[in-house]
Structure formats: C-alpha cells, structure tokens
Design a protein around this motif. Sequence first.
Motif, PDB file in Angstrom:
ATOM      1  N   ALA A 387       4.555  34.046   7.266  1.00 48.73           N
ATOM      2  CA  ALA A 387       3.658  33.268   8.120  1.00 48.73           C
ATOM      3  C   ALA A 387       4.460  32.375   9.055  1.00 48.73           C
ATOM      4  N   THR A 388       4.439  32.684  10.346  1.00 49.29           N
ATOM      5  CA  THR A 388       5.209  31.886  11.296  1.00 49.29           C
ATOM      6  C   THR A 388       4.635  30.481  11.446  1.00 49.29           C
ATOM      7  N   TRP A 389       3.318  30.324  11.342  1.00 53.01           N
ATOM      8  CA  TRP A 389       2.714  28.989  11.474  1.00 53.01           C
ATOM      9  C   TRP A 389       3.214  28.047  10.376  1.00 53.01           C
ATOM     10  N   GLN A 390       3.520  28.622   9.222  1.00 50.08           N
ATOM     11  CA  GLN A 390       3.944  27.815   8.087  1.00 50.08           C
ATOM     12  C   GLN A 390       5.434  27.501   8.131  1.00 50.08           C
ATOM     13  N   GLU A 391       6.221  28.369   8.741  1.00 50.07           N
ATOM     14  CA  GLU A 391       7.673  28.263   8.636  1.00 50.07           C
ATOM     15  C   GLU A 391       8.363  27.784   9.907  1.00 50.07           C
ATOM     16  N   ARG A 392       7.622  27.596  10.994  1.00 50.71           N
ATOM     17  CA  ARG A 392       8.273  27.063  12.194  1.00 50.71           C
ATOM     18  C   ARG A 392       8.915  25.707  11.898  1.00 50.71           C
ATOM     19  N   THR A 393       8.195  24.883  11.140  1.00 47.87           N
ATOM     20  CA  THR A 393       8.743  23.563  10.788  1.00 47.87           C
ATOM     21  C   THR A 393       9.970  23.692   9.896  1.00 47.87           C
ATOM     22  N   THR A 394      10.057  24.785   9.116  1.00 46.30           N
ATOM     23  CA  THR A 394      11.230  25.014   8.263  1.00 46.30           C
ATOM     24  C   THR A 394      12.471  25.282   9.107  1.00 46.30           C
ATOM     25  N   VAL A 395      12.306  26.009  10.205  1.00 44.68           N
ATOM     26  CA  VAL A 395      13.443  26.264  11.096  1.00 44.68           C
ATOM     27  C   VAL A 395      13.957  24.951  11.675  1.00 44.68           C
ATOM     28  N   PHE A 396      13.038  24.054  12.041  1.00 47.03           N
ATOM     29  CA  PHE A 396      13.460  22.738  12.543  1.00 47.03           C
ATOM     30  C   PHE A 396      14.142  21.928  11.441  1.00 47.03           C
ATOM     31  N   GLN A 406      22.729  17.599  11.965  1.00 49.94           N
ATOM     32  CA  GLN A 406      23.270  16.515  11.134  1.00 49.94           C
ATOM     33  C   GLN A 406      24.630  16.877  10.540  1.00 49.94           C
ATOM     34  N   ILE A 407      24.694  18.002   9.818  1.00 47.43           N
ATOM     35  CA  ILE A 407      25.922  18.392   9.128  1.00 47.43           C
ATOM     36  C   ILE A 407      26.965  18.889  10.125  1.00 47.43           C
ATOM     37  N   GLY A 408      26.511  19.641  11.118  1.00 45.97           N
ATOM     38  CA  GLY A 408      27.449  20.144  12.113  1.00 45.97           C
ATOM     39  C   GLY A 408      28.104  19.023  12.901  1.00 45.97           C
ATOM     40  N   LEU A 409      27.327  17.979  13.231  1.00 47.46           N
ATOM     41  CA  LEU A 409      27.895  16.880  14.006  1.00 47.46           C
ATOM     42  C   LEU A 409      28.958  16.128  13.209  1.00 47.46           C
ATOM     43  N   GLN A 410      28.674  15.873  11.934  1.00 48.73           N
ATOM     44  CA  GLN A 410      29.676  15.144  11.165  1.00 48.73           C
ATOM     45  C   GLN A 410      30.921  15.991  10.935  1.00 48.73           C
ATOM     46  N   THR A 411      30.770  17.304  10.878  1.00 55.98           N
ATOM     47  CA  THR A 411      31.936  18.178  10.780  1.00 55.98           C
ATOM     48  C   THR A 411      32.738  18.150  12.079  1.00 55.98           C
ATOM     49  N   TRP A 412      32.040  18.103  13.197  1.00 55.71           N
ATOM     50  CA  TRP A 412      32.685  18.120  14.515  1.00 55.71           C
ATOM     51  C   TRP A 412      33.466  16.843  14.797  1.00 55.71           C
ATOM     52  N   LEU A 413      33.078  15.730  14.178  1.00 53.01           N
ATOM     53  CA  LEU A 413      33.687  14.431  14.485  1.00 53.01           C
ATOM     54  C   LEU A 413      35.056  14.257  13.800  1.00 53.01           C
ATOM     55  N   ARG A 414      35.884  15.257  13.930  1.00 60.46           N
ATOM     56  CA  ARG A 414      37.198  15.274  13.273  1.00 60.46           C
ATOM     57  C   ARG A 414      38.054  14.083  13.693  1.00 60.46           C
ATOM     58  N   GLY A 431      20.420  13.302   3.848  1.00 59.68           N
ATOM     59  CA  GLY A 431      20.379  14.619   4.466  1.00 59.68           C
ATOM     60  C   GLY A 431      18.998  15.243   4.466  1.00 59.68           C
ATOM     61  N   GLU A 432      18.348  15.299   3.309  1.00 60.02           N
ATOM     62  CA  GLU A 432      17.014  15.888   3.237  1.00 60.02           C
ATOM     63  C   GLU A 432      15.982  14.958   3.873  1.00 60.02           C
ATOM     64  N   GLY A 433      16.232  13.644   3.757  1.00 61.15           N
ATOM     65  CA  GLY A 433      15.343  12.709   4.440  1.00 61.15           C
ATOM     66  C   GLY A 433      15.388  12.894   5.935  1.00 61.15           C
ATOM     67  N   TRP A 434      16.604  13.104   6.486  1.00 61.78           N
ATOM     68  CA  TRP A 434      16.724  13.364   7.915  1.00 61.78           C
ATOM     69  C   TRP A 434      16.015  14.670   8.293  1.00 61.78           C
ATOM     70  N   ALA A 435      16.190  15.704   7.507  1.00 63.32           N
ATOM     71  CA  ALA A 435      15.576  17.000   7.842  1.00 63.32           C
ATOM     72  C   ALA A 435      14.059  16.909   7.822  1.00 63.32           C
ATOM     73  N   LEU A 436      13.500  16.150   6.890  1.00 65.42           N
ATOM     74  CA  LEU A 436      12.049  15.973   6.857  1.00 65.42           C
ATOM     75  C   LEU A 436      11.604  15.075   8.014  1.00 65.42           C
ATOM     76  N   TYR A 437      12.393  14.061   8.303  1.00 66.42           N
ATOM     77  CA  TYR A 437      12.160  13.226   9.485  1.00 66.42           C
ATOM     78  C   TYR A 437      12.155  14.101  10.745  1.00 66.42           C
ATOM     79  N   ALA A 438      13.083  15.082  10.805  1.00 67.81           N
ATOM     80  CA  ALA A 438      13.183  15.971  11.958  1.00 67.81           C
ATOM     81  C   ALA A 438      11.922  16.813  12.125  1.00 67.81           C
ATOM     82  N   GLU A 439      11.328  17.238  11.022  1.00 67.45           N
ATOM     83  CA  GLU A 439      10.084  17.999  11.109  1.00 67.45           C
ATOM     84  C   GLU A 439       8.994  17.180  11.799  1.00 67.45           C
ATOM     85  N   ARG A 440       8.802  15.951  11.331  1.00 70.95           N
ATOM     86  CA  ARG A 440       7.773  15.086  11.924  1.00 70.95           C
ATOM     87  C   ARG A 440       8.145  14.729  13.360  1.00 70.95           C
TER      88      ARG A 440
END
Length: 577
Positions: A387-396, A406-414, A431-440
């Motif tokens: 179901a794409t309607w259900q999982e679009r937010t998962t991709v975000f 989030q993780i890529g940026l901190q890795t990049w900041l060598r 990390g998970e709080g940010w990802a859920l924040y990102a959904e909203r």
Amino acid sequence: MTEPLDVAPQPATTAPKRTPTAVDAVAEHYVARLAELSPQFAVNVGLPGRRGALDDVSPDGYEALADLRTATLCELDGVEPGDDVDRVTVAAMRERLGIEQELADAGEDLRVLNNIDSPVQWVRDLFDIMPTATVGDWEDVASALRDVPRALDGYLVSLGLARDRGLLPAARQVRAVIGQCRDQAEASTSSFEALIAAAATADGVPVGDRLAADLRDAGATAREAYAHTATALERDALPGALEDDAVGAERYERFSRLFLGARVDLDETYEWGRALLADVDAQQRRTAQELYGPGTSVREALERLSADPARTVHGTRALQEWMQATSDEAVAALDGVHFDLPAELRRLECRIAPSQTGGIYYTGPSDDFSRPGRMWWSVPAGTEDFATWQERTTVFHEGVPGHHLQIGLQTWLRGELNSWRRLACWVSGHGEGWALYAERLMADLGFQDDPADRMGMLDSQRLRAARVVLDIGVHLGKERPVELADLPGVGPGRWDAASAWVFLRHQVAMEESFLRFELDRYLGWPGQAPSYSIGQRLWEEARDEARARGEGLKDFHMRALRLGSVGLDVMREALAG
C-alpha cells in the motif's frame, strides 16, 4: 535494481575543517579500540577491521568492552574541552558510556535475549551489509559464516552466567528466538542461503567453483550453529524462564535513559501518551470522513484504502522502484529549500532485503561513502501487494529528511566531528525521534496533502503513540486505563500481555503476524519503542524553543543535525547555549 536518479540541483558542498583536540584524541582512540574488539561495529560503519570475524559476546568479550569504557571515562577526566564541539563530545561520551556501564553492572549485557535486538539477530543481520564487491569480500563472508558457531557458543555462555546470577529471560522471548534460530537453520528459510545463492552474480563478481563450494559449506556450518543454539535455548533457557513480561520500574528507568539520553517522568509521559493517542484518533476520524464522507469510521477508511488498486503496487520489483522514485523526488524537492544536502547524501539506494522478517530499516553509508546509505524492505514470504498510501511516510522516515539525512550528515562531517560523534554514537530517542518528527514535518510542508497519504502518516503516528502507553503500562505494571478496560474481554486490572494484545489490535489496523512480532518486541525490548514518540516530543520542544528565540526552521534543523546523534538532554543543552 532501479538506480537512484541523479538528483543534484546544488553544487557539492565542502565539509568543514577543524583542528583536532585532546578530547578528539580520546574519542578517536575509543573508536579504534572498539573496532578491534567488535568486527561487526567496523563493518557497520565501514571502518577497517577483521572482516571475516564476528564479535565476542561471551563474558570475556563483554568484560573487554567494560574495561574500554572505564579507561575512556578516566581519559576524559584528564583533558580540558577546547571549544563547544569538545564540550558536547565530553558530555555525550560521559552520558553514553555511563549508562552503558550501568546496564552492564546490572548484568543486562549478559542476559540480553529478545526477538529483535540480541546476538542471534546481530549475527544474522550483519551479512546483509558485508561488502561483496570482490572475490576477497566473498572470502570474508565465508570466513565470517564459519565463525558463527564460536560467536553463538559465546552467547550461550553469557546467558548461562546470567542464569547462574538469577537474571532470567522472559519465556516469550526465549520461544521467539528459538523460532528464529530454527528458521535460520533451515535452508528454505535461511537468509544465509539467499546470500550464498546470489554470490555467483552479485556485483558481477565471478566467485569461481572453489569459493562457491566454500561458501556453501560455510553457510551449512552457520545454519548448524543456529540449530544448535535453538536446541540449547530450549534445553537450558526455557525451563526456568519467566512468564511475567514486565521488567519493573528500576530496570525500565535505566532502559529509558539508554534509549532517550534523557530523564523523563514516566508517569507523566504515560498520561501524555494517552492524550496524544486520543488526538491522533480524532485527526484520523476527520481524515476518514474527508476521504469517504460523513459517518466513515477510521477502520473502514483503512480497509477501503488497502483495497484500492490505484494505491497499491504489486511485486517486489515494483515496490523497489516505487521506493526509489519516492525517495528521489523528496531529495530533489527538499535540497536547497528546506535542507542543505551535501552531494554524497543526494544518493539513497532503496533495496529489497534478502531476509523475510517484515522489517523496514536504514543502513548508513560507510565512512568513505563507497557504500551509500540504503533503505531496506524485508518482505515476508508470499507478500506481493504493498500500500503506497501507508508507506510513503515510511520512505520519509527512513530516507530524507529522516534517517538518511540525519545519519548521512553526521558521517559526512568528518572535518568537524570526531569518529565517535560521527560513527559510534547512536541514541534511539534522538535518531528515531528525528525520523518520526520528519514524517510529521513532511505533512506540515505539504508533502502529505493527499488525504490518503496523510491517513498513512497518522496511522504511523498512532502506532508510535500506542506504544508509549502499552510499553510503560505493561513494564511498570500500571492499572489499565478506561479506554483499555472497556474493550471487550478486558475489564479492570493491571496491564499484561493479553490486555496489551487486545489494545494493540484495537489501535492498529495491521496484519496479525506483524502485530504479534511487534508486541513481542515491546515486551522484550523495554523502553525502545516509546523512544520514537517521546523523542519526537523532545525534538518538537527544542524546535519551539528555537523559534521562540527567533531562529528559522531551516537554520534550526541544520544546526541541530550537525551535532550528530547525542542524548536528548545533551542536545537540548547544546542548542540552548
């Protein structure tokens, strides 16, 4: 596999440079030593290490990690922070290593056993991300497969020592892990077999007959080790295991701090979770009627959406292509407008995982970005419709602006953050709080204006809010609230697994097999599931405080993300400074 699109509207940005300090030297030494002690950590973050070996999860291995933590904390006491980056590093390392040692002192490392995050799964999942680009890489895979018996035997020794100390596992978790071991032992269901079957063609590497035979033998050895572990757990761990799933207030408080990097009032948080769940329910009711007219219930709307062929993709290839396209579109739309993405982060690979657990997860890029960040979907056997309607937010959530940013940026900041800040510190609530924040956030920015997609986002938020109430309720032995006690077949009394199941079925419209796995996860991994919503709450509070100071949203996001994943108390203090 469909390749990610070339989404690079902005020129490549240059990572900042900073002169390393004495504090950085302590952190770098810790990471180097950790990579020696934990080959699996080295693989996960892409550092040099023993690619053909697994971690030592015996008591001796855990003692070596404890010694490293103690030595590092002593070293930190002997250095002075040179700037604000150092001050965050010192505060974050003391908080992280301190709570890890508290848990070790309580025997939690020896007794860890659950259906999602214990050595049985750590070993299995490592092979999803081991390099496979060269013949040498496949030789390392074979070596690591042959090392599975030693690793799992060491784990059984740790569990035995924990039992000798009276630290008994929950029977529910033992049974779940036995089942997973048996699945991994069977050729028809083992992810090792799927990996080995791909060896001849993966990345175009001709492994040759001898190496192919070696991989098959090594895979059989690994499967036999899982069969032995299942037998040992059934014989030694299950008979004395606890039927009560609750861990109690003392253990739960430590786990909560581990996953949040913050101290919260658990009683207040429980009541906040109840209020949040009621609010999300009201939003879903309004959205259901927006979709299908007055009188439409939330469950009816969800059922109609799930049956809508226009909102469904069929087959794993179509799913992977849809994931990739959705991710690429988000990157192109957000970069330079709401976030500034370095060139290395404009690439996110979306893949179907070789395992079949039903999980959706992100693995970060290697330290040098030779392995990009990846979003994985572990599709259960026989599942063909998504179901794409259900999982679009998962991709975000997993991609941009969630974990990948989030993780890529901190890795990049060598050049700005030391290796511990970039690679070795992960706080679930951050990390998970940010990802859920990102959904909203994506809904607030207009990316979920389709009411069906918004319903999917709200359904995700509802699940996470329900977990706050269920998790704290069960593990702290709280009295059932009226909204639970009034459900058919429940009644008054304390939270337990049976009432939690009824509550979860009432709150979440998902397949029973998924919900069974999720409930076992909450019961066996206390404090982790609530860290998503509680972390989102603390992120939103930090954002609101920044706005009150006159800081713009984009500036707040980039400043906060540049800290890397740190405990949420440390983050709030750093942002307020």
